[in-house]
Every structure is written in C-alpha cells, then in structure tokens.
Design a protein around this motif. Structure first.
Motif, PDB file in Angstrom:
ATOM      1  N   ALA A 102       0.831  -1.212   0.000  1.00  0.00           N
ATOM      2  CA  ALA A 102       0.000   0.000   0.000  1.00  0.00           C
ATOM      3  C   ALA A 102       0.859   1.253   0.000  1.00  0.00           C
ATOM      4  O   ALA A 102       0.717   2.116  -0.887  1.00  0.00           O
ATOM      5  N   TYR A 103       1.757   1.390   0.973  1.00  0.00           N
ATOM      6  CA  TYR A 103       2.493   2.658   1.065  1.00  0.00           C
ATOM      7  C   TYR A 103       3.557   2.796  -0.009  1.00  0.00           C
ATOM      8  O   TYR A 103       3.855   3.907  -0.456  1.00  0.00           O
ATOM      9  N   ASP A 104       4.127   1.696  -0.479  1.00  0.00           N
ATOM     10  CA  ASP A 104       5.137   1.857  -1.519  1.00  0.00           C
ATOM     11  C   ASP A 104       4.503   2.065  -2.893  1.00  0.00           C
ATOM     12  O   ASP A 104       5.145   2.617  -3.788  1.00  0.00           O
ATOM     13  N   THR A 105       3.262   1.637  -3.069  1.00  0.00           N
ATOM     14  CA  THR A 105       2.543   2.002  -4.291  1.00  0.00           C
ATOM     15  C   THR A 105       2.239   3.492  -4.288  1.00  0.00           C
ATOM     16  O   THR A 105       2.338   4.165  -5.332  1.00  0.00           O
ATOM     17  N   GLU A 106       1.871   4.033  -3.135  1.00  0.00           N
ATOM     18  CA  GLU A 106       1.709   5.488  -3.021  1.00  0.00           C
ATOM     19  C   GLU A 106       3.001   6.194  -3.419  1.00  0.00           C
ATOM     20  O   GLU A 106       2.984   7.202  -4.140  1.00  0.00           O
ATOM     21  N   TYR A 107       4.115   5.658  -2.957  1.00  0.00           N
ATOM     22  CA  TYR A 107       5.426   6.227  -3.292  1.00  0.00           C
ATOM     23  C   TYR A 107       5.684   6.125  -4.793  1.00  0.00           C
ATOM     24  O   TYR A 107       6.167   7.076  -5.424  1.00  0.00           O
ATOM     25  N   ALA A 108       5.351   4.984  -5.388  1.00  0.00           N
ATOM     26  CA  ALA A 108       5.559   4.786  -6.823  1.00  0.00           C
ATOM     27  C   ALA A 108       4.666   5.698  -7.648  1.00  0.00           C
ATOM     28  O   ALA A 108       5.027   6.080  -8.773  1.00  0.00           O
ATOM     29  N   MET A 109       3.506   6.067  -7.123  1.00  0.00           N
ATOM     30  CA  MET A 109       2.606   6.979  -7.836  1.00  0.00           C
ATOM     31  C   MET A 109       3.235   8.360  -7.998  1.00  0.00           C
ATOM     32  O   MET A 109       2.908   9.090  -8.936  1.00  0.00           O
ATOM     33  N   VAL A 110       4.149   8.711  -7.096  1.00  0.00           N
ATOM     34  CA  VAL A 110       4.835  10.003  -7.190  1.00  0.00           C
ATOM     35  C   VAL A 110       5.704  10.051  -8.446  1.00  0.00           C
ATOM     36  O   VAL A 110       5.771  11.075  -9.136  1.00  0.00           O
ATOM     37  N   ASP A 111       6.370   8.950  -8.755  1.00  0.00           N
ATOM     38  CA  ASP A 111       7.347   8.909  -9.851  1.00  0.00           C
ATOM     39  C   ASP A 111       6.799   8.237 -11.106  1.00  0.00           C
ATOM     40  O   ASP A 111       7.565   7.817 -11.971  1.00  0.00           O
ATOM     41  N   ARG A 112       5.487   8.123 -11.214  1.00  0.00           N
ATOM     42  CA  ARG A 112       4.898   7.372 -12.315  1.00  0.00           C
ATOM     43  C   ARG A 112       5.434   7.820 -13.677  1.00  0.00           C
ATOM     44  O   ARG A 112       5.871   7.005 -14.488  1.00  0.00           O
ATOM     45  N   ASP A 113       5.392   9.121 -13.965  1.00  0.00           N
ATOM     46  CA  ASP A 113       5.809   9.610 -15.283  1.00  0.00           C
ATOM     47  C   ASP A 113       7.281   9.320 -15.551  1.00  0.00           C
ATOM     48  O   ASP A 113       7.662   8.924 -16.663  1.00  0.00           O
ATOM     49  N   ASP A 114       8.121   9.514 -14.545  1.00  0.00           N
ATOM     50  CA  ASP A 114       9.552   9.236 -14.702  1.00  0.00           C
ATOM     51  C   ASP A 114       9.797   7.750 -14.925  1.00  0.00           C
ATOM     52  O   ASP A 114      10.632   7.367 -15.747  1.00  0.00           O
ATOM     53  N   ASP A 115       9.065   6.910 -14.208  1.00  0.00           N
ATOM     54  CA  ASP A 115       9.266   5.466 -14.323  1.00  0.00           C
ATOM     55  C   ASP A 115       8.843   4.946 -15.700  1.00  0.00           C
ATOM     56  O   ASP A 115       9.461   4.031 -16.245  1.00  0.00           O
ATOM     57  N   ILE A 116       7.786   5.536 -16.260  1.00  0.00           N
ATOM     58  CA  ILE A 116       7.374   5.151 -17.609  1.00  0.00           C
ATOM     59  C   ILE A 116       8.471   5.499 -18.601  1.00  0.00           C
ATOM     60  O   ILE A 116       8.831   4.690 -19.478  1.00  0.00           O
ATOM     61  N   ARG A 117       9.041   6.683 -18.458  1.00  0.00           N
ATOM     62  CA  ARG A 117      10.087   7.134 -19.380  1.00  0.00           C
ATOM     63  C   ARG A 117      11.360   6.298 -19.252  1.00  0.00           C
ATOM     64  O   ARG A 117      11.998   5.965 -20.250  1.00  0.00           O
ATOM     65  N   ILE A 118      11.698   5.933 -18.014  1.00  0.00           N
ATOM     66  CA  ILE A 118      12.922   5.170 -17.773  1.00  0.00           C
ATOM     67  C   ILE A 118      12.749   3.713 -18.166  1.00  0.00           C
ATOM     68  O   ILE A 118      13.684   3.064 -18.644  1.00  0.00           O
ATOM     69  N   GLY A 119      11.544   3.180 -17.942  1.00  0.00           N
ATOM     70  CA  GLY A 119      11.280   1.797 -18.311  1.00  0.00           C
ATOM     71  C   GLY A 119      11.423   0.790 -17.185  1.00  0.00           C
ATOM     72  O   GLY A 119      11.652  -0.394 -17.444  1.00  0.00           O
ATOM     73  N   ILE A 120      11.272   1.240 -15.913  1.00  0.00           N
ATOM     74  CA  ILE A 120      11.323   0.289 -14.807  1.00  0.00           C
ATOM     75  C   ILE A 120       9.909  -0.106 -14.416  1.00  0.00           C
ATOM     76  O   ILE A 120       8.935   0.544 -14.777  1.00  0.00           O
ATOM     77  N   LYS A 121       9.804  -1.198 -13.672  1.00  0.00           N
ATOM     78  CA  LYS A 121       8.506  -1.757 -13.304  1.00  0.00           C
ATOM     79  C   LYS A 121       8.151  -1.348 -11.876  1.00  0.00           C
ATOM     80  O   LYS A 121       8.995  -1.406 -10.987  1.00  0.00           O
ATOM     81  N   THR A 122       6.902  -0.948 -11.670  1.00  0.00           N
ATOM     82  CA  THR A 122       6.418  -0.629 -10.327  1.00  0.00           C
ATOM     83  C   THR A 122       4.968  -1.077 -10.197  1.00  0.00           C
ATOM     84  O   THR A 122       4.272  -1.279 -11.202  1.00  0.00           O
ATOM     85  N   SER A 123       4.500  -1.191  -8.975  1.00  0.00           N
ATOM     86  CA  SER A 123       3.112  -1.580  -8.742  1.00  0.00           C
ATOM     87  C   SER A 123       2.148  -0.516  -9.259  1.00  0.00           C
ATOM     88  O   SER A 123       1.047  -0.843  -9.726  1.00  0.00           O
ATOM     89  N   ALA A 124       2.543   0.769  -9.187  1.00  0.00           N
ATOM     90  CA  ALA A 124       1.672   1.832  -9.676  1.00  0.00           C
ATOM     91  C   ALA A 124       1.427   1.692 -11.173  1.00  0.00           C
ATOM     92  O   ALA A 124       0.307   1.890 -11.661  1.00  0.00           O
ATOM     93  N   LEU A 125       2.467   1.342 -11.928  1.00  0.00           N
ATOM     94  CA  LEU A 125       2.325   1.146 -13.369  1.00  0.00           C
ATOM     95  C   LEU A 125       1.562  -0.135 -13.674  1.00  0.00           C
ATOM     96  O   LEU A 125       0.746  -0.185 -14.599  1.00  0.00           O
ATOM     97  N   THR A 126       1.813  -1.185 -12.908  1.00  0.00           N
ATOM     98  CA  THR A 126       1.115  -2.460 -13.126  1.00  0.00           C
ATOM     99  C   THR A 126      -0.382  -2.316 -12.878  1.00  0.00           C
ATOM    100  O   THR A 126      -1.203  -2.846 -13.632  1.00  0.00           O
ATOM    101  N   LEU A 127      -0.750  -1.575 -11.833  1.00  0.00           N
ATOM    102  CA  LEU A 127      -2.160  -1.388 -11.516  1.00  0.00           C
ATOM    103  C   LEU A 127      -2.845  -0.407 -12.454  1.00  0.00           C
ATOM    104  O   LEU A 127      -4.070  -0.460 -12.623  1.00  0.00           O
ATOM    105  N   GLY A 128      -2.067   0.504 -13.050  1.00  0.00           N
ATOM    106  CA  GLY A 128      -2.623   1.459 -13.999  1.00  0.00           C
ATOM    107  C   GLY A 128      -3.699   2.330 -13.382  1.00  0.00           C
ATOM    108  O   GLY A 128      -3.521   2.902 -12.308  1.00  0.00           O
TER     109      GLY A 128
END
Length: 303
Positions: free
Chosen positions: A194-220
């Motif tokens: 729960a809390y690390d997905t919140e953290y991943a939601m902060v960097d969503r745009d950067d993570d998409i550009r970089i190409g790493i995997k996170t729960s925020a991107l997986t959940l969409g």
C-alpha cells in the motif's frame, strides 16, 4: 580541501546517502517489528531485545539505502527527486557507498550475534532479500512485493529472538517461529504494498520514461483502488491475527486508529497528485505507530 575540512563534508554525504534526515523509512520497518516482538514476548521484551531490534532496524535500513542507490544510480539520474543523491550525482563512488553499506550491515550482524542461533540463521535470509530488492524492479511487475518481504522480515526474527533456543537446526527455527508469525509477515507485506505504491505513484511519469517496473504502473488506472485493497487486507489480516494471539479491546482501538488514517490517505491520493501521494507515503509511519501502541498497551494492561 584539506582533511580537516573534508571530513564534515564526507559525513554530510554519508548521512545523505543513508537518508538520516528522513526517519520515516526506518520507522516503517520498526513498528511492525516491535509489535511482533511484544506479541512474541507476551509483553515487555526487555532492554536487550528492544535495543537489538531498534538499532538493528536503523542500521539495516541505512545499509539498504546504500545498496539501492548503487543499483539505481543510472535510473536516478533521470528523476528530479533522486538526481542529487550522492552516488547518482557522482559526489560518492559506488565502491565507497557499498563499503559503507557493508560496515553498517556488519554492525547489524554484530547485534544479531547477541541473540540466538535461529535469529542468526534468519538474518542471512533477511540480508539476501534486502540485496535482491533493488534489482527486482527490472524483472518483477510488482517489485513492492519483494520490498514487502524485506521490510517484514523483522517479524519472524523478533519471534525467534524471543522464543528460540540455541540449536543450529531448521527444527529450532520452526519451533521458534510459529505459522502465525509468518502470517503476520504476509499481512504486513500488504501494508508495504500500500504505502510503496503510493510512493511509486509520485514517480509514475519518470518510471514510464525510464522503463522500470512498479506496482503503480502495473495497476494502472486501478492504482488508488489497489492501494485501498492492500490496506484493507493488511488491516483485516493483522486484526484477525492479533485476536488470535489473545489481544483485546485496546489493540482493536489501535487498529481503528490505523483504519482512520487509511481513510485520510484515500483523500490524499484519490486525485493522484504528486504532493498528496508523497505525503501519504511519508506519514504512513503513524499508521504503524498506532498498531504498535495498541498492541503494547493491550499487553501491558492485560498483565
């Protein structure tokens, strides 16, 4: 710059590397570990175990930051929030950061050596998961689950330290850590999700550009719902397990306080703003504190 003036500058770099000014990270590790320690000891665990797990948590979280920053240094260059980290910015070499991490991990291991054989054996598994997590985001769609194991491993270690014997056997570990303790680890894993997905939601745009995997991107687009479901599983499972351990009304009051914070977190993340998501992540340690205080007070007043 001479050695006398360089030393404070290096110290500042070291403190920045281990996030000394951001205690929320190690508090997220500490509260479930201490809650498990109180449950295992059926109340006050004594100053020795309290010191071992408190100081050990700070040391291992700090060592984990060293490994994580070395592993992610190429990714972090492309994220504004992390671009100025010591290793990423080039202010500190990867070798120096890993050296500091090794020293911190050895200090933590020295504390573990003062406990018992089962806890020492479990510490190797905990170290392995800690080392694996930084690389999980390259191959696992929800690497936060790996982090959840790493951030929850203090729970079985707390049980083994409080209940274990001194034989170097798997049977001793099994006897010291009941299935309900492993169930607490699994329950706590959902809080980390729960809390690390919140953290991943902060960097969503950067993570998409970089190409790493996170729960925020997986959940969409189901990220907010996912976070709330993770919280619900954590609260429900931890409450059921607490009752199974014999905890009562004060423990339930602590869980209710934690649930109230989850409602507040929903208000912070529902619009998916960076500021709101980061605040929700940063304040999560108060949720863990509520669960710990409910547990500790319940056990104290019961006796």
């Amino acid at each position: 710059m001479n050695a006398a003036t360089d030393a404070p500058a290096r110290l500042d770099l070291y403190l920045s590397l281990i996030r000394w000014n951001r205690p929320a990270g190690w508090l997220l590790l500490l509260w479930p570990t201490l809650a498990a320690l109180w449950i295992a000891a059926d109340g006050w665990p004594g100053w020795h175990l309290l010191a071992v797990f408190t100081v050990g948590t700070v040391l291992m979280r700090s060592a984990g930051c060293c490994v994580n920053d070395v592993a992610d240094r190429e990714f972090d260059k492309h994220v504004k929030r992390t671009a100025n980290r010591p290793v990423t910015s080039g202010a500190m070499s990867a070798k120096e950061a890993l050296g500091l991490g090794a020293v911190l991990a050895l200090l933590a291991f020295g504390l573990v050596l003062t406990t018992n054989a089962p806890t020492i054996l479990l510490s190797f598994a905990a170290l392995l998961v800690t080392l694996l997590y930084p690389y999980a985001k390259r191959v696992v769609n929800m690497p936060q689950a790996v982090l959840g194991v790493a951030f929850s491993f203090g729970i079985p270690m707390a049980f083994s330290a409080a209940l274990g014997g001194n034989a170097w056997t798997l049977a001793t570990v099994q006897a010291a850590v009941p299935l309900s303790a492993w169930a607490l680890l699994v329950a706590n894993l959902f809080w980390v999700l729960a809390y690390d997905t919140e953290y991943a939601m902060v960097d969503r745009d950067d993570d998409i550009r970089i190409g790493i995997k996170t729960s925020a991107l997986t959940l969409g687009r189901f990220d907010v719902i996912g976070v709330m479901c993770f919280y619900a599983v954590y609260l429900g499972a931890w409450t059921a397990l607490g009752l199974r351990f014999g905890l009562g009304s004060i423990f339930l009051a602590g869980m209710a306080a934690a649930a109230a914070q989850v409602v507040w977190h929903f208000s912070l993340i529902k619009d998916r703003s960076r500021e709101g998501c980061f605040k929700a992540f940063r304040e999560n340690h108060w949720l863990g504190f509520a669960v710990f205080m409910g547990t500790a007070l319940d056990l104290a007043l019961r006796h």
